[in-house]
Design a protein around this motif. Structure first.
Motif, mmCIF file in Angstrom:
data_model
loop_
_atom_site.group_PDB
_atom_site.id
_atom_site.type_symbol
_atom_site.label_atom_id
_atom_site.label_comp_id
_atom_site.label_asym_id
_atom_site.label_seq_id
_atom_site.Cartn_x
_atom_site.Cartn_y
_atom_site.Cartn_z
ATOM 1 N N UNK A 112 -10.116 4.810 2.079
ATOM 2 C CA UNK A 112 -11.045 4.172 3.017
ATOM 3 C C UNK A 112 -12.493 4.525 2.701
ATOM 4 N N UNK A 113 -12.711 5.642 2.017
ATOM 5 C CA UNK A 113 -14.073 6.050 1.685
ATOM 6 C C UNK A 113 -14.537 5.632 0.301
ATOM 7 N N UNK A 114 -13.772 4.779 -0.363
ATOM 8 C CA UNK A 114 -14.078 4.423 -1.751
ATOM 9 C C UNK A 114 -15.494 3.839 -1.915
ATOM 10 N N UNK B 245 -17.178 14.541 -14.797
ATOM 11 C CA UNK B 245 -18.165 15.572 -14.464
ATOM 12 C C UNK B 245 -18.396 15.786 -12.978
ATOM 13 N N UNK B 246 -17.833 14.893 -12.148
ATOM 14 C CA UNK B 246 -17.967 15.091 -10.702
ATOM 15 C C UNK B 246 -16.853 16.020 -10.227
ATOM 16 N N UNK B 247 -17.229 17.074 -9.522
ATOM 17 C CA UNK B 247 -16.268 18.078 -9.059
ATOM 18 C C UNK B 247 -15.693 17.659 -7.702
ATOM 19 N N UNK B 248 -14.367 17.734 -7.582
ATOM 20 C CA UNK B 248 -13.712 17.377 -6.313
ATOM 21 C C UNK B 248 -12.824 18.528 -5.858
ATOM 22 N N UNK B 249 -12.976 18.960 -4.617
ATOM 23 C CA UNK B 249 -12.103 19.993 -4.063
ATOM 24 C C UNK B 249 -11.574 19.527 -2.702
ATOM 25 N N UNK C 125 0.128 17.416 5.970
ATOM 26 C CA UNK C 125 -1.305 17.673 5.811
ATOM 27 C C UNK C 125 -1.682 18.185 4.422
ATOM 28 N N UNK C 126 -1.090 19.300 3.990
ATOM 29 C CA UNK C 126 -1.458 19.864 2.680
ATOM 30 C C UNK C 126 -1.216 18.836 1.566
ATOM 31 N N UNK C 127 -0.060 18.155 1.653
ATOM 32 C CA UNK C 127 0.251 17.186 0.611
ATOM 33 C C UNK C 127 -0.770 16.045 0.595
ATOM 34 N N UNK C 128 -1.218 15.645 1.779
ATOM 35 C CA UNK C 128 -2.206 14.562 1.860
ATOM 36 C C UNK C 128 -3.537 14.979 1.219
ATOM 37 N N UNK C 129 -3.912 16.240 1.390
ATOM 38 C CA UNK C 129 -5.141 16.727 0.733
ATOM 39 C C UNK C 129 -4.968 16.655 -0.782
ATOM 40 N N UNK C 130 -3.824 17.151 -1.259
ATOM 41 C CA UNK C 130 -3.576 17.117 -2.711
ATOM 42 C C UNK C 130 -3.549 15.678 -3.232
ATOM 43 N N UNK C 131 -2.851 14.801 -2.509
ATOM 44 C CA UNK C 131 -2.741 13.404 -2.948
ATOM 45 C C UNK C 131 -4.117 12.729 -3.002
ATOM 46 N N UNK C 132 -4.931 12.972 -1.978
ATOM 47 C CA UNK C 132 -6.237 12.315 -1.945
ATOM 48 C C UNK C 132 -7.175 12.869 -3.018
ATOM 49 N N UNK C 133 -7.107 14.164 -3.275
ATOM 50 C CA UNK C 133 -7.949 14.730 -4.343
ATOM 51 C C UNK C 133 -7.527 14.141 -5.695
ATOM 52 N N UNK C 134 -6.226 14.028 -5.909
ATOM 53 C CA UNK C 134 -5.719 13.429 -7.141
ATOM 54 C C UNK C 134 -6.193 11.977 -7.267
ATOM 55 N N UNK C 135 -6.083 11.230 -6.190
ATOM 56 C CA UNK C 135 -6.507 9.829 -6.203
ATOM 57 C C UNK C 135 -8.011 9.724 -6.494
ATOM 58 N N UNK C 136 -8.790 10.596 -5.861
ATOM 59 C CA UNK C 136 -10.237 10.579 -6.101
ATOM 60 C C UNK C 136 -10.545 10.847 -7.563
ATOM 61 N N UNK C 137 -9.868 11.843 -8.134
ATOM 62 C CA UNK C 137 -10.144 12.185 -9.533
ATOM 63 C C UNK C 137 -9.763 11.038 -10.466
ATOM 64 N N UNK C 138 -8.688 10.332 -10.120
ATOM 65 C CA UNK C 138 -8.238 9.239 -10.984
ATOM 66 C C UNK C 138 -9.030 7.956 -10.794
ATOM 67 N N UNK C 139 -9.472 7.724 -9.557
ATOM 68 C CA UNK C 139 -9.963 6.392 -9.235
ATOM 69 C C UNK C 139 -11.400 6.313 -8.749
ATOM 70 N N UNK C 140 -11.917 7.400 -8.209
ATOM 71 C CA UNK C 140 -13.156 7.227 -7.457
ATOM 72 C C UNK C 140 -14.275 8.166 -7.840
ATOM 73 N N UNK C 141 -14.060 9.008 -8.823
ATOM 74 C CA UNK C 141 -15.192 9.824 -9.251
ATOM 75 C C UNK C 141 -15.351 9.731 -10.764
#
Lengths: 166, 166
Positions: free
Chosen positions: A66-68, A147-151, A128-144
Protein backbone atom coordinates in the motif's frame (compact mmCIF):
# COMPACT_ATOMS: atom_id res chain seq x y z
CA UNK A 1 -17.08 15.09 17.10
CA UNK A 2 -13.80 16.15 18.67
CA UNK A 3 -11.50 16.29 15.65
CA UNK A 4 -12.16 19.90 14.71
CA UNK A 5 -11.95 21.37 18.25
CA UNK A 6 -8.74 19.42 18.91
CA UNK A 7 -7.25 20.74 15.68
CA UNK A 8 -8.36 24.35 15.93
CA UNK A 9 -7.57 24.92 19.59
CA UNK A 10 -4.41 22.84 19.72
CA UNK A 11 -2.98 24.33 16.55
CA UNK A 12 -3.25 27.87 17.94
CA UNK A 13 -0.85 26.93 20.73
CA UNK A 14 1.43 24.99 18.36
CA UNK A 15 1.69 27.83 15.85
CA UNK A 16 2.24 30.42 18.60
CA UNK A 17 5.49 28.74 19.62
CA UNK A 18 6.49 27.43 16.16
CA UNK A 19 10.06 28.26 15.17
CA UNK A 20 10.89 25.79 12.37
CA UNK A 21 9.40 27.52 9.35
CA UNK A 22 12.51 27.28 7.23
CA UNK A 23 12.88 23.50 6.85
CA UNK A 24 13.58 22.13 3.37
CA UNK A 25 11.17 19.86 1.46
CA UNK A 26 13.53 16.85 1.09
CA UNK A 27 13.96 15.02 4.41
CA UNK A 28 17.15 16.34 6.03
CA UNK A 29 18.19 12.90 7.34
CA UNK A 30 17.19 11.11 4.13
CA UNK A 31 15.02 8.34 5.56
CA UNK A 32 11.43 7.18 5.51
CA UNK A 33 9.43 5.49 8.26
CA UNK A 34 6.53 3.28 7.14
CA UNK A 35 4.20 2.48 10.02
CA UNK A 36 0.56 1.84 10.86
CA UNK A 37 -2.25 4.40 11.12
CA UNK A 38 -3.10 2.93 14.55
CA UNK A 39 -4.19 5.61 17.02
CA UNK A 40 -1.80 4.36 19.71
CA UNK A 41 1.37 5.21 17.77
CA UNK A 42 3.02 8.65 17.87
CA UNK A 43 5.95 8.13 15.48
CA UNK A 44 7.70 11.47 16.05
CA UNK A 45 7.83 10.83 19.80
CA UNK A 46 8.14 7.03 19.98
CA UNK A 47 10.65 6.73 17.11
CA UNK A 48 12.45 10.01 17.82
CA UNK A 49 12.03 11.63 14.41
CA UNK A 50 13.17 15.27 14.40
CA UNK A 51 10.89 17.64 12.47
CA UNK A 52 12.02 17.77 8.84
CA UNK A 53 14.21 14.66 9.12
CA UNK A 54 12.14 11.84 7.59
CA UNK A 55 9.06 11.00 5.58
CA UNK A 56 6.42 9.31 7.72
CA UNK A 57 4.09 7.05 5.74
CA UNK A 58 1.15 5.54 7.63
CA UNK A 59 -1.49 3.15 6.38
CA UNK A 60 -3.56 0.29 7.79
CA UNK A 61 -1.06 -2.34 8.93
CA UNK A 62 2.10 -0.54 7.71
CA UNK A 63 1.60 -2.35 4.42
CA UNK A 64 4.58 -2.21 2.07
CA UNK A 65 2.39 -2.79 -0.98
CA UNK A 66 0.00 0.00 0.00
CA UNK A 67 2.97 2.32 0.50
CA UNK A 68 4.60 1.63 -2.86
CA UNK A 69 3.73 4.98 -4.49
CA UNK A 70 4.89 6.84 -1.40
CA UNK A 71 8.24 5.03 -1.30
CA UNK A 72 8.90 5.63 -5.01
CA UNK A 73 8.31 9.35 -4.48
CA UNK A 74 10.37 9.37 -1.28
CA UNK A 75 13.40 7.68 -2.83
CA UNK A 76 13.33 8.54 -6.49
CA UNK A 77 12.12 12.13 -6.30
CA UNK A 78 13.14 13.24 -2.81
CA UNK A 79 16.37 11.37 -2.23
CA UNK A 80 15.78 9.12 0.80
CA UNK A 81 18.14 6.16 1.12
CA UNK A 82 16.80 4.25 4.14
CA UNK A 83 13.42 2.72 5.09
CA UNK A 84 12.33 1.70 8.57
CA UNK A 85 9.24 -0.52 8.45
CA UNK A 86 7.50 -0.58 11.85
CA UNK A 87 4.49 -2.82 12.46
CA UNK A 88 3.04 -3.21 15.96
CA UNK A 89 1.48 -5.54 18.49
CA UNK A 90 -2.30 -5.53 18.75
CA UNK A 91 -2.71 -4.48 15.11
CA UNK A 92 -6.25 -4.65 13.73
CA UNK A 93 -4.86 -6.26 10.58
CA UNK A 94 -4.00 -9.36 12.63
CA UNK A 95 -7.63 -9.93 13.49
CA UNK A 96 -9.28 -10.62 10.11
CA UNK A 97 -8.83 -11.66 6.51
CA UNK A 98 -10.75 -10.40 3.46
CA UNK A 99 -13.70 -12.72 4.08
CA UNK A 100 -14.08 -11.90 7.76
CA UNK A 101 -13.62 -8.16 7.03
CA UNK A 102 -16.48 -8.30 4.53
CA UNK A 103 -18.56 -10.26 7.02
CA UNK A 104 -17.89 -7.70 9.76
CA UNK A 105 -18.82 -4.84 7.45
CA UNK A 106 -22.05 -6.61 6.49
CA UNK A 107 -22.86 -7.12 10.17
CA UNK A 108 -21.91 -3.57 11.24
CA UNK A 109 -23.03 -1.58 8.23
CA UNK A 110 -25.27 -3.79 6.11
CA UNK A 111 -25.01 -5.85 2.95
CA UNK A 112 -24.84 -2.78 0.67
CA UNK A 113 -21.75 -1.46 2.48
CA UNK A 114 -20.10 -4.88 2.21
CA UNK A 115 -20.92 -5.09 -1.49
CA UNK A 116 -19.27 -1.70 -2.16
CA UNK A 117 -15.92 -2.97 -0.90
CA UNK A 118 -16.13 -6.56 -2.12
CA UNK A 119 -13.18 -6.10 -4.49
CA UNK A 120 -10.95 -4.45 -1.88
CA UNK A 121 -7.86 -6.32 -0.71
CA UNK A 122 -7.56 -5.37 2.95
CA UNK A 123 -3.92 -6.58 3.00
CA UNK A 124 -4.35 -8.14 6.43
CA UNK A 125 -1.81 -10.60 7.85
CA UNK A 126 -2.14 -13.48 10.32
CA UNK A 127 1.31 -13.40 11.95
CA UNK A 128 3.15 -10.25 13.03
CA UNK A 129 6.86 -11.20 12.88
CA UNK A 130 6.34 -13.04 9.61
CA UNK A 131 4.54 -10.04 8.12
CA UNK A 132 7.50 -7.79 8.98
CA UNK A 133 9.89 -10.24 7.31
CA UNK A 134 7.63 -10.64 4.27
CA UNK A 135 7.21 -6.90 3.79
CA UNK A 136 10.94 -6.19 4.16
CA UNK A 137 11.65 -8.89 1.58
CA UNK A 138 9.03 -7.45 -0.77
CA UNK A 139 10.45 -3.95 -0.35
CA UNK A 140 13.96 -5.13 -1.13
CA UNK A 141 12.77 -6.97 -4.23
CA UNK A 142 10.25 -4.51 -5.55
CA UNK A 143 10.30 -1.09 -4.01
CA UNK A 144 13.77 0.07 -3.15
CA UNK A 145 16.80 0.80 -5.26
CA UNK A 146 20.30 -0.57 -5.01
CA UNK A 147 21.95 0.84 -1.91
CA UNK A 148 18.77 1.69 -0.01
CA UNK A 149 18.83 0.13 3.46
CA UNK A 150 15.62 -1.51 4.72
CA UNK A 151 15.02 -2.78 8.25
CA UNK A 152 11.92 -4.17 9.98
CA UNK A 153 10.73 -3.49 13.53
CA UNK A 154 7.87 -4.15 15.94
CA UNK A 155 6.45 -1.49 18.25
CA UNK A 156 4.78 -2.79 21.40
CA UNK A 157 1.70 -0.73 22.16
CA UNK A 158 1.60 -1.92 25.77
CA UNK A 159 5.23 -1.01 26.63
CA UNK A 160 6.15 1.75 24.17
CA UNK A 161 9.23 -0.27 23.14
CA UNK A 162 10.47 -1.09 19.64
CA UNK A 163 12.42 -4.22 18.79
CA UNK A 164 14.27 -5.20 15.65
CA UNK A 165 13.02 -8.14 13.57
CA UNK A 166 15.10 -7.99 10.42
CA UNK B 1 22.17 6.58 7.93
CA UNK B 2 20.52 8.14 10.96
CA UNK B 3 17.17 6.34 11.04
CA UNK B 4 18.26 3.40 13.18
CA UNK B 5 20.25 5.38 15.78
CA UNK B 6 17.38 7.90 16.08
CA UNK B 7 14.92 5.04 16.60
CA UNK B 8 16.97 2.91 18.97
CA UNK B 9 18.29 5.67 21.21
CA UNK B 10 15.15 7.81 21.19
CA UNK B 11 12.83 4.89 21.84
CA UNK B 12 14.72 3.93 25.00
CA UNK B 13 13.87 7.29 26.53
CA UNK B 14 10.28 7.17 25.23
CA UNK B 15 9.62 3.69 26.60
CA UNK B 16 11.25 4.55 29.94
CA UNK B 17 8.60 7.18 30.64
CA UNK B 18 5.71 5.49 28.77
CA UNK B 19 2.50 5.25 30.81
CA UNK B 20 -0.25 4.68 28.22
CA UNK B 21 -0.03 0.94 27.68
CA UNK B 22 -3.72 0.28 28.20
CA UNK B 23 -5.25 2.22 25.31
CA UNK B 24 -7.92 0.45 23.24
CA UNK B 25 -7.51 -0.44 19.55
CA UNK B 26 -10.47 1.61 18.22
CA UNK B 27 -9.71 5.36 18.29
CA UNK B 28 -11.17 6.77 21.50
CA UNK B 29 -12.32 10.01 19.85
CA UNK B 30 -13.60 8.24 16.72
CA UNK B 31 -11.86 10.29 14.04
CA UNK B 32 -9.25 9.91 11.35
CA UNK B 33 -6.71 12.45 10.10
CA UNK B 34 -5.50 12.01 6.52
CA UNK B 35 -2.38 14.06 5.85
CA UNK B 36 0.86 14.05 3.87
CA UNK B 37 4.02 12.04 4.59
CA UNK B 38 6.01 15.32 4.34
CA UNK B 39 8.87 15.43 6.85
CA UNK B 40 7.88 18.89 8.07
CA UNK B 41 4.54 17.79 9.55
CA UNK B 42 4.18 16.40 13.10
CA UNK B 43 0.44 15.63 13.21
CA UNK B 44 0.21 14.68 16.90
CA UNK B 45 1.77 18.01 17.92
CA UNK B 46 0.55 20.35 15.17
CA UNK B 47 -3.01 19.00 15.07
CA UNK B 48 -3.23 18.21 18.79
CA UNK B 49 -4.13 14.52 18.54
CA UNK B 50 -4.06 12.78 21.93
CA UNK B 51 -2.47 9.33 21.91
CA UNK B 52 -5.16 6.74 21.17
CA UNK B 53 -7.69 9.31 19.95
CA UNK B 54 -7.53 9.12 16.13
CA UNK B 55 -6.19 7.16 13.19
CA UNK B 56 -3.43 9.05 11.39
CA UNK B 57 -3.12 8.12 7.72
CA UNK B 58 -0.18 9.62 5.82
CA UNK B 59 0.71 9.26 2.15
CA UNK B 60 2.30 11.38 -0.56
CA UNK B 61 0.08 14.44 -0.94
CA UNK B 62 -2.62 13.37 1.56
CA UNK B 63 -4.34 11.67 -1.35
CA UNK B 64 -7.91 10.59 -0.68
CA UNK B 65 -7.78 7.90 -3.39
CA UNK B 66 -4.55 6.45 -2.01
CA UNK B 67 -6.11 6.38 1.46
CA UNK B 68 -9.30 4.58 0.42
CA UNK B 69 -8.46 1.20 1.98
CA UNK B 70 -7.36 2.89 5.21
CA UNK B 71 -10.58 4.90 5.48
CA UNK B 72 -12.77 1.86 4.85
CA UNK B 73 -11.00 0.03 7.66
CA UNK B 74 -11.12 3.09 9.92
CA UNK B 75 -14.85 3.67 9.50
CA UNK B 76 -16.36 0.31 8.74
CA UNK B 77 -14.27 -1.89 11.01
CA UNK B 78 -13.08 0.50 13.72
CA UNK B 79 -15.99 2.90 14.07
CA UNK B 80 -14.62 6.35 13.19
CA UNK B 81 -17.22 8.93 12.17
CA UNK B 82 -15.16 11.99 11.19
CA UNK B 83 -12.35 12.63 8.69
CA UNK B 84 -10.01 15.63 8.71
CA UNK B 85 -8.15 15.91 5.40
CA UNK B 86 -5.05 18.12 5.80
CA UNK B 87 -2.90 19.00 2.80
CA UNK B 88 -0.08 21.55 3.13
CA UNK B 89 1.80 24.40 1.52
CA UNK B 90 5.05 23.56 -0.25
CA UNK B 91 3.89 20.01 -1.04
CA UNK B 92 6.07 18.05 -3.45
CA UNK B 93 2.92 16.88 -5.23
CA UNK B 94 2.34 20.45 -6.44
CA UNK B 95 5.61 20.44 -8.34
CA UNK B 96 5.14 17.73 -10.98
CA UNK B 97 2.69 15.63 -12.96
CA UNK B 98 3.12 12.00 -14.10
CA UNK B 99 5.21 12.97 -17.13
CA UNK B 100 7.57 15.28 -15.25
CA UNK B 101 7.88 12.73 -12.40
CA UNK B 102 8.96 10.06 -14.89
CA UNK B 103 11.37 12.53 -16.48
CA UNK B 104 12.86 13.41 -13.10
CA UNK B 105 13.29 9.74 -12.22
CA UNK B 106 14.99 9.09 -15.56
CA UNK B 107 17.32 12.05 -14.94
CA UNK B 108 18.06 11.15 -11.29
CA UNK B 109 18.05 7.37 -11.46
CA UNK B 110 18.24 6.33 -15.08
CA UNK B 111 15.89 5.08 -17.77
CA UNK B 112 15.47 1.64 -16.17
CA UNK B 113 14.19 3.17 -12.92
CA UNK B 114 11.76 5.33 -14.89
CA UNK B 115 10.54 2.32 -16.86
CA UNK B 116 9.79 0.37 -13.67
CA UNK B 117 7.29 3.00 -12.52
CA UNK B 118 5.88 3.99 -15.90
CA UNK B 119 2.39 2.71 -15.00
CA UNK B 120 2.31 4.44 -11.61
CA UNK B 121 -0.18 7.26 -11.10
CA UNK B 122 1.65 9.68 -8.80
CA UNK B 123 -1.67 11.40 -7.92
CA UNK B 124 -0.05 14.84 -8.04
CA UNK B 125 -2.14 18.02 -8.16
CA UNK B 126 -1.44 21.47 -9.62
CA UNK B 127 -3.47 23.65 -7.21
CA UNK B 128 -3.57 23.25 -3.45
CA UNK B 129 -6.96 24.69 -2.41
CA UNK B 130 -8.68 23.02 -5.35
CA UNK B 131 -7.08 19.67 -4.48
CA UNK B 132 -8.47 19.93 -0.93
CA UNK B 133 -11.95 20.65 -2.30
CA UNK B 134 -11.69 17.88 -4.91
CA UNK B 135 -10.54 15.28 -2.38
CA UNK B 136 -13.23 16.21 0.16
CA UNK B 137 -15.85 15.90 -2.60
CA UNK B 138 -14.44 12.54 -3.66
CA UNK B 139 -14.43 11.30 -0.07
CA UNK B 140 -18.05 12.35 0.44
CA UNK B 141 -19.11 10.63 -2.77
CA UNK B 142 -16.99 7.51 -2.61
CA UNK B 143 -15.32 6.82 0.68
CA UNK B 144 -17.44 7.80 3.62
CA UNK B 145 -20.76 6.59 4.88
CA UNK B 146 -23.92 8.53 5.65
CA UNK B 147 -23.35 10.61 8.75
CA UNK B 148 -19.55 10.72 8.57
CA UNK B 149 -18.33 14.33 8.72
CA UNK B 150 -15.51 15.33 6.33
CA UNK B 151 -13.64 18.64 6.41
CA UNK B 152 -10.62 19.91 4.46
CA UNK B 153 -7.70 21.97 5.78
CA UNK B 154 -4.34 23.41 4.78
CA UNK B 155 -1.29 23.33 7.04
CA UNK B 156 1.28 26.06 6.41
CA UNK B 157 4.78 24.64 6.78
CA UNK B 158 6.30 28.09 7.19
CA UNK B 159 3.99 29.26 10.02
CA UNK B 160 2.79 26.05 11.68
CA UNK B 161 -0.83 27.24 11.24
CA UNK B 162 -3.79 25.31 9.86
CA UNK B 163 -6.70 26.93 8.06
CA UNK B 164 -10.03 25.54 7.01
CA UNK B 165 -10.84 25.23 3.30
CA UNK B 166 -14.08 23.28 3.21
Amino acid sequence: MSGIPNLVEGNKAYAASFTQGDLALPPSQKYAVLTCMDARIDPAAAFNIPLGAAHVIRNAGASARAGFRDLVISQQLLGTTEVLLVKHTGCGMLTFDNATASGLIAKNKGEQAAKEVEDLDFLAFPHLEQAVRDDVKWLKERAVEEGVKVTGWIYEVDTGKVRNVV
